[in-house]
Design a protein around this motif. Structure first.
Motif, mmCIF file in Angstrom:
data_model
loop_
_atom_site.group_PDB
_atom_site.id
_atom_site.type_symbol
_atom_site.label_atom_id
_atom_site.label_comp_id
_atom_site.label_asym_id
_atom_site.label_seq_id
_atom_site.Cartn_x
_atom_site.Cartn_y
_atom_site.Cartn_z
ATOM 1 N N THR A 10 0.771 -1.244 0.002
ATOM 2 C CA THR A 10 -0.065 -0.081 0.004
ATOM 3 C C THR A 10 1.063 1.220 -0.085
ATOM 4 O O THR A 10 2.188 1.136 0.315
ATOM 5 C CB THR A 10 -1.031 0.029 1.141
ATOM 6 O OG1 THR A 10 -0.158 0.180 2.569
ATOM 7 C CG2 THR A 10 -1.881 -1.292 1.417
ATOM 8 N N HIS A 96 6.185 -4.935 9.157
ATOM 9 C CA HIS A 96 6.237 -4.288 8.064
ATOM 10 C C HIS A 96 7.431 -3.237 8.281
ATOM 11 O O HIS A 96 7.582 -2.978 9.519
ATOM 12 C CB HIS A 96 4.875 -3.303 7.574
ATOM 13 C CG HIS A 96 4.458 -2.522 9.142
ATOM 14 N ND1 HIS A 96 3.880 -3.310 10.135
ATOM 15 C CD2 HIS A 96 4.603 -1.315 9.529
ATOM 16 C CE1 HIS A 96 3.316 -2.393 11.183
ATOM 17 N NE2 HIS A 96 4.258 -1.115 10.677
ATOM 18 N N PRO A 122 3.119 0.077 5.045
ATOM 19 C CA PRO A 122 2.072 -1.216 5.844
ATOM 20 C C PRO A 122 2.019 -2.184 4.843
ATOM 21 O O PRO A 122 2.185 -1.997 3.496
ATOM 22 C CB PRO A 122 0.911 -0.246 6.081
ATOM 23 C CG PRO A 122 1.097 1.022 5.131
ATOM 24 C CD PRO A 122 2.437 1.136 4.866
ATOM 25 N N HIS A 124 -0.867 -3.655 4.697
ATOM 26 C CA HIS A 124 -2.306 -3.781 4.464
ATOM 27 C C HIS A 124 -2.873 -2.365 4.524
ATOM 28 O O HIS A 124 -2.125 -1.246 5.083
ATOM 29 C CB HIS A 124 -2.838 -4.669 5.501
ATOM 30 C CG HIS A 124 -2.886 -4.201 6.923
ATOM 31 N ND1 HIS A 124 -1.819 -4.588 7.669
ATOM 32 C CD2 HIS A 124 -3.547 -3.346 7.406
ATOM 33 C CE1 HIS A 124 -1.823 -3.975 8.772
ATOM 34 N NE2 HIS A 124 -3.161 -3.366 8.958
ATOM 35 N N ILE A 126 -4.532 1.024 5.685
ATOM 36 C CA ILE A 126 -4.711 1.583 7.242
ATOM 37 C C ILE A 126 -6.076 1.989 7.121
ATOM 38 O O ILE A 126 -6.246 3.218 6.010
ATOM 39 C CB ILE A 126 -3.458 2.390 7.525
ATOM 40 C CG1 ILE A 126 -2.129 1.862 7.261
ATOM 41 C CG2 ILE A 126 -3.990 3.132 9.153
ATOM 42 C CD1 ILE A 126 -1.876 0.739 8.528
ATOM 43 N N PRO A 129 -6.405 6.683 7.724
ATOM 44 C CA PRO A 129 -5.033 7.030 7.726
ATOM 45 C C PRO A 129 -4.877 8.563 8.209
ATOM 46 O O PRO A 129 -3.822 8.805 8.869
ATOM 47 C CB PRO A 129 -4.871 7.035 6.164
ATOM 48 C CG PRO A 129 -5.962 6.837 5.501
ATOM 49 C CD PRO A 129 -7.076 6.271 6.289
ATOM 50 N N TYR A 132 -4.627 8.262 11.919
ATOM 51 C CA TYR A 132 -3.442 7.330 12.238
ATOM 52 C C TYR A 132 -2.418 8.328 12.036
ATOM 53 O O TYR A 132 -1.308 8.396 13.159
ATOM 54 C CB TYR A 132 -3.303 6.232 11.316
ATOM 55 C CG TYR A 132 -2.138 5.478 11.454
ATOM 56 C CD1 TYR A 132 -2.332 4.384 12.572
ATOM 57 C CD2 TYR A 132 -0.863 5.330 10.980
ATOM 58 C CE1 TYR A 132 -1.224 3.350 12.842
ATOM 59 C CE2 TYR A 132 0.143 4.713 11.351
ATOM 60 C CZ TYR A 132 0.110 3.676 12.214
ATOM 61 O OH TYR A 132 1.070 2.773 12.575
#
Length: 155
Positions: A10, A96, A122, A124, A126, A129, A132
């Motif tokens: 990603t 990761h 990552p 996968h 997130i 985001p 985060y």
């Protein structure tokens, strides 16, 4: 591109923070580049030890124990090192890759601006985001405040 970092699945997430410390750049760089000091200012890290004796530079590896976001032991490696200017530290065994880039800029006499950029790769997507990034930005800001305090108290 850093050869330790596999192509992301990603888009990477970049978050930065910076602080000014009223201490000479050489002293600030030496303190940060000695990764054994990390537990003194990063609340997530409880210990850091070199995996081999010798001087610190590109290729130096350390074992680090963290408690946040969960307890883990990880290997960190210095992947770029330019005295008094730049330090890159990469963690690759967390599931990761994560890169920590410290940039040091001289200010007036005995003053240093330090910028820390964390790049997460990552494995996968997130969720949320922006939330985060904002949360991670607060953590970075807190860590740099703690770093400034640790440096000033070690005078």
């Amino acid at each position: 591109m850093n050869t330790l970092i596999a192509p992301p699945r990603t888009d990477p997430i970049h978050v930065s923070s910076e602080k000014v410390v009223d201490i000479d750049i050489s002293r600030v760089f030496a303190y940060v580049a000695d990764l054994r000091n990390t537990p003194a200012w990063n609340r997530a890290i409880t210990s850091t030890r070199p995996l081999a004796p010798g001087t610190t530079g590109v290729g130096s590896r350390f074992e680090q124990t963290r408690t946040v976001p969960r307890r883990a032991t990880e290997t960190v490696e210095i992947t770029d090192y330019e005295a008094d200017r730049l330090l890159d530290v990469t963690v690759t065994d967390r599931g990761h890759p994560v890169q920590y880039r410290y940039e040091f800029h001289p200010g007036t006499v005995a003053r240093t601006r330090i910028r820390l950029t964390v790049t997460l790769y990552p494995d996968h997507p997130i969720g949320r985001p922006d939330y985060y990034r904002a949360r991670l930005a607060r953590v970075l800001d807190s860590n740099l405040t703690n770093l400034r305090t640790a440096l000033l108290s070690s005078r």
